[in-house]
Design an enzyme around this catalytic site. Sequence first.
Site, PDB file in Angstrom:
ATOM      1  N   ASP A 157      -3.042  -2.343  -0.831  1.00  0.00           N
ATOM      2  CA  ASP A 157      -4.558  -1.951  -1.510  1.00  0.00           C
ATOM      3  C   ASP A 157      -5.526  -2.012  -0.422  1.00  0.00           C
ATOM      4  O   ASP A 157      -5.618  -2.642   0.538  1.00  0.00           O
ATOM      5  CB  ASP A 157      -4.805  -3.109  -2.706  1.00  0.00           C
ATOM      6  CG  ASP A 157      -5.945  -2.827  -3.454  1.00  0.00           C
ATOM      7  OD1 ASP A 157      -5.848  -2.498  -4.788  1.00  0.00           O
ATOM      8  OD2 ASP A 157      -7.113  -2.453  -2.838  1.00  0.00           O
TER       9      ASP A 157
ATOM     10  N   HIS B 293       2.756  11.677 -12.553  1.00  0.00           N
ATOM     11  CA  HIS B 293       1.357  11.255 -12.904  1.00  0.00           C
ATOM     12  C   HIS B 293       1.520  10.736 -14.590  1.00  0.00           C
ATOM     13  O   HIS B 293       1.316  11.675 -15.535  1.00  0.00           O
ATOM     14  CB  HIS B 293       0.585  12.402 -12.713  1.00  0.00           C
ATOM     15  CG  HIS B 293      -1.108  11.933 -13.096  1.00  0.00           C
ATOM     16  ND1 HIS B 293      -1.975  11.462 -12.309  1.00  0.00           N
ATOM     17  CD2 HIS B 293      -1.499  12.116 -14.482  1.00  0.00           C
ATOM     18  CE1 HIS B 293      -2.967  11.246 -13.133  1.00  0.00           C
ATOM     19  NE2 HIS B 293      -2.903  11.431 -14.164  1.00  0.00           N
TER      20      HIS B 293
ATOM     21  N   CYS C  61      -2.312  10.490  -6.771  1.00  0.00           N
ATOM     22  CA  CYS C  61      -1.477  11.815  -6.646  1.00  0.00           C
ATOM     23  C   CYS C  61      -1.621  12.375  -5.114  1.00  0.00           C
ATOM     24  O   CYS C  61      -0.767  12.792  -4.530  1.00  0.00           O
ATOM     25  CB  CYS C  61      -1.792  12.965  -7.670  1.00  0.00           C
ATOM     26  SG  CYS C  61      -0.823  12.602  -9.466  1.00  0.00           S
TER      27      CYS C  61
ATOM     28  N   HIS D  96      -0.126  -3.830  -9.557  1.00  0.00           N
ATOM     29  CA  HIS D  96      -0.501  -4.754  -8.536  1.00  0.00           C
ATOM     30  C   HIS D  96       0.514  -5.769  -8.527  1.00  0.00           C
ATOM     31  O   HIS D  96       0.851  -6.457  -9.278  1.00  0.00           O
ATOM     32  CB  HIS D  96      -1.914  -5.323  -9.037  1.00  0.00           C
ATOM     33  CG  HIS D  96      -3.151  -4.393  -8.973  1.00  0.00           C
ATOM     34  ND1 HIS D  96      -4.020  -4.080  -8.241  1.00  0.00           N
ATOM     35  CD2 HIS D  96      -3.367  -3.579 -10.100  1.00  0.00           C
ATOM     36  CE1 HIS D  96      -4.715  -3.302  -8.332  1.00  0.00           C
ATOM     37  NE2 HIS D  96      -4.540  -2.878  -9.623  1.00  0.00           N
TER      38      HIS D  96
ATOM     39  N   HIS E  63      -0.189   2.063 -12.018  1.00  0.00           N
ATOM     40  CA  HIS E  63       0.238   1.466 -10.948  1.00  0.00           C
ATOM     41  C   HIS E  63       0.109   0.044 -11.172  1.00  0.00           C
ATOM     42  O   HIS E  63      -0.509  -0.614 -12.145  1.00  0.00           O
ATOM     43  CB  HIS E  63      -0.925   1.552  -9.690  1.00  0.00           C
ATOM     44  CG  HIS E  63      -2.169   1.199 -10.040  1.00  0.00           C
ATOM     45  ND1 HIS E  63      -3.155   2.264 -10.964  1.00  0.00           N
ATOM     46  CD2 HIS E  63      -3.241   0.276  -9.892  1.00  0.00           C
ATOM     47  CE1 HIS E  63      -4.248   1.645 -10.979  1.00  0.00           C
ATOM     48  NE2 HIS E  63      -4.429   0.610 -10.520  1.00  0.00           N
TER      49      HIS E  63
ATOM     50  N   ASN F 276      -3.933  -3.110 -14.737  1.00  0.00           N
ATOM     51  CA  ASN F 276      -5.233  -3.104 -15.486  1.00  0.00           C
ATOM     52  C   ASN F 276      -5.142  -1.878 -16.452  1.00  0.00           C
ATOM     53  O   ASN F 276      -4.371  -0.923 -16.014  1.00  0.00           O
ATOM     54  CB  ASN F 276      -6.335  -3.006 -14.433  1.00  0.00           C
ATOM     55  CG  ASN F 276      -6.352  -4.060 -13.826  1.00  0.00           C
ATOM     56  OD1 ASN F 276      -6.312  -5.254 -14.317  1.00  0.00           O
ATOM     57  ND2 ASN F 276      -6.829  -3.984 -12.390  1.00  0.00           N
TER      58      ASN F 276
ATOM     59  N   HIS G 214      -4.253   6.464 -12.851  1.00  0.00           N
ATOM     60  CA  HIS G 214      -2.756   6.759 -12.487  1.00  0.00           C
ATOM     61  C   HIS G 214      -1.922   5.343 -12.506  1.00  0.00           C
ATOM     62  O   HIS G 214      -2.146   4.640 -11.508  1.00  0.00           O
ATOM     63  CB  HIS G 214      -2.720   7.502 -10.944  1.00  0.00           C
ATOM     64  CG  HIS G 214      -1.166   7.967 -10.772  1.00  0.00           C
ATOM     65  ND1 HIS G 214      -0.779   9.248 -10.149  1.00  0.00           N
ATOM     66  CD2 HIS G 214      -0.118   7.311 -10.698  1.00  0.00           C
ATOM     67  CE1 HIS G 214       0.629   9.121  -9.880  1.00  0.00           C
ATOM     68  NE2 HIS G 214       0.946   8.176 -10.144  1.00  0.00           N
TER      69      HIS G 214
HETATM   70  P1  5GP Z   1      -7.245  -0.725 -10.605  1.00  0.00           P
HETATM   71  O1  5GP Z   1      -8.682  -1.082 -10.884  1.00  0.00           O
HETATM   72  O2  5GP Z   1      -7.176   0.998 -11.157  1.00  0.00           O
HETATM   73  O3  5GP Z   1      -6.146  -1.362 -11.292  1.00  0.00           O
HETATM   74  O4  5GP Z   1      -6.850  -0.597  -9.302  1.00  0.00           O
HETATM   75  C1  5GP Z   1      -7.098   0.478  -8.501  1.00  0.00           C
HETATM   76  C2  5GP Z   1      -6.802  -0.288  -6.971  1.00  0.00           C
HETATM   77  O5  5GP Z   1      -6.935   0.741  -6.100  1.00  0.00           O
HETATM   78  C3  5GP Z   1      -8.012  -1.285  -6.629  1.00  0.00           C
HETATM   79  O6  5GP Z   1      -7.426  -2.323  -6.309  1.00  0.00           O
HETATM   80  C4  5GP Z   1      -8.661  -0.550  -5.220  1.00  0.00           C
HETATM   81  O7  5GP Z   1      -9.016  -1.336  -4.324  1.00  0.00           O
HETATM   82  C5  5GP Z   1      -7.417   0.316  -4.773  1.00  0.00           C
HETATM   83  N1  5GP Z   1      -7.875   1.446  -4.320  1.00  0.00           N
HETATM   84  C6  5GP Z   1      -9.091   2.280  -4.610  1.00  0.00           C
HETATM   85  N2  5GP Z   1      -9.016   3.356  -3.732  1.00  0.00           N
HETATM   86  C7  5GP Z   1      -7.881   3.294  -2.858  1.00  0.00           C
HETATM   87  C8  5GP Z   1      -7.395   4.120  -1.567  1.00  0.00           C
HETATM   88  O8  5GP Z   1      -8.135   5.140  -1.517  1.00  0.00           O
HETATM   89  N3  5GP Z   1      -6.583   3.596  -0.857  1.00  0.00           N
HETATM   90  C9  5GP Z   1      -5.767   2.389  -1.428  1.00  0.00           C
HETATM   91  N4  5GP Z   1      -5.009   2.113  -0.536  1.00  0.00           N
HETATM   92  N5  5GP Z   1      -6.325   1.465  -2.310  1.00  0.00           N
HETATM   93  C10 5GP Z   1      -7.126   2.136  -2.989  1.00  0.00           C
HETATM   94 ZN    ZN Z   2      -1.786  10.889 -10.308  1.00  0.00          ZN
END
Ligand code: 5GP
Ligand code: ZN
Length: 114
Positions: A30, A46, A7, A102, A100, A87, A98
């Site tokens: 990422d 959100h 957010c 990939h 998302h 995930n 939040h």
């Molecule tokens: P999750 O594990 O929640 O499915 O994926 C979160 C993703 O967000 C991870 O692949 C991580 O590398 C990425 N990520 C975490 N913090 C940041 C950030 O501050 N900026 C960006 N661009 N990606 C982030």
């Molecule tokens: Zn959010």
Amino acid sequence: MKKCLFCQIIAKKIPANIFYEDEKFIVFYDINPIAPLHLLLVPKVHIPSINDLKAKDKELIGELFLLASKIAKKQGIKSKGYRLIFNVGKEGGQAIKHLHLHLLGGKTLPWSKY
Ligand code: 5GP
Ligand code: ZN
């Protein structure tokens, strides 16, 4: 959601390398890529995770997949192939609460039984 990292990226309070943005979605690279192309496709509203989807979110999620396929086409990986991942929760490895998607591509991606 004030404390939510994504957010804050959406609100431009935290910087990100933005690939695409419209009124409903933001797409950024990422920070810790695991493939040559690793984008995060993020609805601006959100929603914590797939577990929190409501019937009213049907259209949004459909649009999210359409956006993913448009990006793949634009990046030239449509026919080569790529991977889309949500995930979900602790065992699913979700770090950011939040929703998302990939988008991973640019190489042959490994697959295992874990
Ligand atoms: P999750 O594990 O929640 O499915 O994926 C979160 C993703 O967000 C991870 O692949 C991580 O590398 C990425 N990520 C975490 N913090 C940041 C950030 O501050 N900026 C960006 N661009 N990606 C982030
Ligand atoms: Zn959010």
